[in-house]
Design a protein around this motif. Sequence first.
Motif, PDB file in Angstrom:
ATOM      1  N   HIS A 282       0.614  -1.052  -0.333  1.00 35.65           N
ATOM      2  CA  HIS A 282       0.019  -0.140  -0.427  1.00 35.65           C
ATOM      3  C   HIS A 282       0.553   1.203  -0.430  1.00 35.65           C
ATOM      4  O   HIS A 282       0.561   2.044   0.769  1.00 35.65           O
ATOM      5  CB  HIS A 282      -0.645  -0.016   0.858  1.00 35.65           C
ATOM      6  N   PRO A 283       1.354   1.595  -1.064  1.00 36.28           N
ATOM      7  CA  PRO A 283       2.513   2.855  -1.228  1.00 36.28           C
ATOM      8  C   PRO A 283       2.445   4.141  -0.897  1.00 36.28           C
ATOM      9  O   PRO A 283       2.812   4.840  -0.214  1.00 36.28           O
ATOM     10  CB  PRO A 283       2.989   2.926  -3.134  1.00 36.28           C
ATOM     11  N   ARG A 288       2.381   7.796   2.788  1.00 36.62           N
ATOM     12  CA  ARG A 288       1.899   9.121   4.064  1.00 36.62           C
ATOM     13  C   ARG A 288       2.513   9.388   5.364  1.00 36.62           C
ATOM     14  O   ARG A 288       2.802  10.006   5.968  1.00 36.62           O
ATOM     15  CB  ARG A 288       0.403   8.724   4.125  1.00 36.62           C
ATOM     16  N   LEU A 289       3.009   7.963   5.433  1.00 33.54           N
ATOM     17  CA  LEU A 289       3.369   7.558   6.750  1.00 33.54           C
ATOM     18  C   LEU A 289       4.437   7.857   6.912  1.00 33.54           C
ATOM     19  O   LEU A 289       5.467   8.864   7.745  1.00 33.54           O
ATOM     20  CB  LEU A 289       3.517   6.185   7.264  1.00 33.54           C
ATOM     21  N   HIS A 290       5.989   8.079   5.916  1.00 33.50           N
ATOM     22  CA  HIS A 290       7.054   8.500   6.047  1.00 33.50           C
ATOM     23  C   HIS A 290       6.734  10.160   6.124  1.00 33.50           C
ATOM     24  O   HIS A 290       7.869  10.513   6.567  1.00 33.50           O
ATOM     25  CB  HIS A 290       7.432   7.974   4.776  1.00 33.50           C
ATOM     26  N   ALA A 291       5.923  10.699   5.623  1.00 33.38           N
ATOM     27  CA  ALA A 291       6.152  12.491   5.263  1.00 33.38           C
ATOM     28  C   ALA A 291       5.693  12.713   6.539  1.00 33.38           C
ATOM     29  O   ALA A 291       6.051  13.466   6.970  1.00 33.38           O
ATOM     30  CB  ALA A 291       4.919  12.448   4.319  1.00 33.38           C
ATOM     31  N   THR A 389      10.410   3.072  13.747  1.00 37.72           N
ATOM     32  CA  THR A 389      10.758   4.502  13.785  1.00 37.72           C
ATOM     33  C   THR A 389      12.200   3.787  13.351  1.00 37.72           C
ATOM     34  O   THR A 389      12.618   5.057  12.357  1.00 37.72           O
ATOM     35  CB  THR A 389      10.987   3.777  15.563  1.00 37.72           C
ATOM     36  N   GLU A 390      12.626   2.727  13.086  1.00 36.05           N
ATOM     37  CA  GLU A 390      14.249   1.879  12.865  1.00 36.05           C
ATOM     38  C   GLU A 390      13.815   2.306  11.119  1.00 36.05           C
ATOM     39  O   GLU A 390      14.638   2.751  10.547  1.00 36.05           O
ATOM     40  CB  GLU A 390      15.246   1.230  13.404  1.00 36.05           C
ATOM     41  N   LEU A 391      12.586   1.688  11.012  1.00 34.66           N
ATOM     42  CA  LEU A 391      12.768   1.317   9.516  1.00 34.66           C
ATOM     43  C   LEU A 391      11.886   2.782   8.828  1.00 34.66           C
ATOM     44  O   LEU A 391      12.401   2.529   6.824  1.00 34.66           O
ATOM     45  CB  LEU A 391      12.067  -0.023   9.108  1.00 34.66           C
ATOM     46  N   HIS A 394      13.470   4.673   6.051  1.00 36.74           N
ATOM     47  CA  HIS A 394      13.561   3.532   3.737  1.00 36.74           C
ATOM     48  C   HIS A 394      12.800   2.742   3.429  1.00 36.74           C
ATOM     49  O   HIS A 394      13.155   2.838   2.793  1.00 36.74           O
ATOM     50  CB  HIS A 394      15.386   2.634   4.522  1.00 36.74           C
ATOM     51  N   LEU A 395      11.499   2.742   4.491  1.00 34.80           N
ATOM     52  CA  LEU A 395      10.383   2.586   4.250  1.00 34.80           C
ATOM     53  C   LEU A 395       9.903   2.704   2.421  1.00 34.80           C
ATOM     54  O   LEU A 395       9.626   1.541   1.402  1.00 34.80           O
ATOM     55  CB  LEU A 395       8.825   3.322   4.519  1.00 34.80           C
TER      56      LEU A 395
END
Length: 424
Positions: A282-283, A288-291, A389-391, A394-395
């Motif tokens: 689900h890119p 959205r989470l990355h942002a 948190t760590e990933l 890089h997601l």
Amino acid sequence: MAIAPDRTARAAPVQLADPATYRVGVPHAEFARRRREAPVSWVAEQPRVRPSSAGPIVDSGSGYWAVTTHAAVVAASREPGTFSSGRRGAFLNDPRTKADLEFVRQLLINMDAPEHTAVRRVVSAVFTPRAVGRLRDQVTDHARTVIRGCLEKDRFDVVTDLAAEVPLLVLADLLGIPRADRHLLYGWSNRLVGFDDPEYGGGDVEAYRQAFAEAFQYALRVAEERRRAPRDDLVTRLATAEVAGRRLSDREFCQFWLLLVVAGNETTRHLISGSVQALVEHPGERDRLHAAGQDALPTAVEELVRWVTPIMQFRRTATGDTELAGQPIAEGDKVVLYYASANRDGHAIPGADRLDLARDPNPHLSFGIGPHFCLGAHLARLELSAVLTELLPHLPAVELDGPQVRLESNFVNGIKSMPVRVRA
């Protein structure tokens, strides 16, 4: 007067009881059909042939009521006196003998009050939000180290290299056992929880019993060490605990220890791997989470817990003639609570078939509800949060790099292998 429920409804196109059904994924379409047609509906179990040293064993299940809506699962969960965990155990397969039943009843999830309340109290203080919060730095360090090792490779397996490693390292520290022994825990839990999968025994009763025996022998050695030289760890608490004025027997200690081993690594492993799968597939939500960054993680974690639902079901047994969601149920009937279905019920969770990492509120049932609410819920949330948190930075660069191999199980929603690569 005994109730004679109607079990003549047409056969379902999907065999919910068959572990092979889940090899291609959770049958959400079948659960949706059942939610529409009848919140509580009958499932006929097909006979299964299991290997053993004494020859093939035919396991003929009695059939059961599948509870598929959110409201019905909640209602049954809140009536443990009517829908018992202890009468026939909490697992789908029926105990074959009285001895088998007495054996499984020593496991916390197969107990009813008052025994369940007393035994649960022994370790509940270890899993409170405050107690788990004290593990934050330790969990974060493990997540950082494991993910750093994964990212140093061009390609890694989300399950074996990441999702299995973090909870195993945390569990080894929590139980006070050598970290080098963590893969023993991994092997035992695979053979016990993944009992039906061909890779882990294919339903072989002897292989299952052997895994129990190996795990129990290890647990007894640890218990003896702690009684001679107590430490500040959970195993010492268990080895020296008293319930109702008496110390846990060796068998009771082993059962409790093994429950912590299995629940502490198996379910969290599947939660982490299923979460990574969901984010990769689900890119839009992933981006959205990355942002949004780390502030969005608590809400995202709850949605991923709902979406994955690592434990798909638990079984109960009716203690008397009763009714659930309008369906008459007879005393002794098997009743299976499908959390995987309840968590996709749009009446309770609007838009439940859509992954929404900003979903709030989120009344999912992945950790259960009522007296058997998951003891390790706070720890599972912490571990998934630490991994994400760590990933998170890089997601967007993580993508699937080969076929996924799913666990053949009607109990846990599991992936055995998921190769990925990280784009430069």
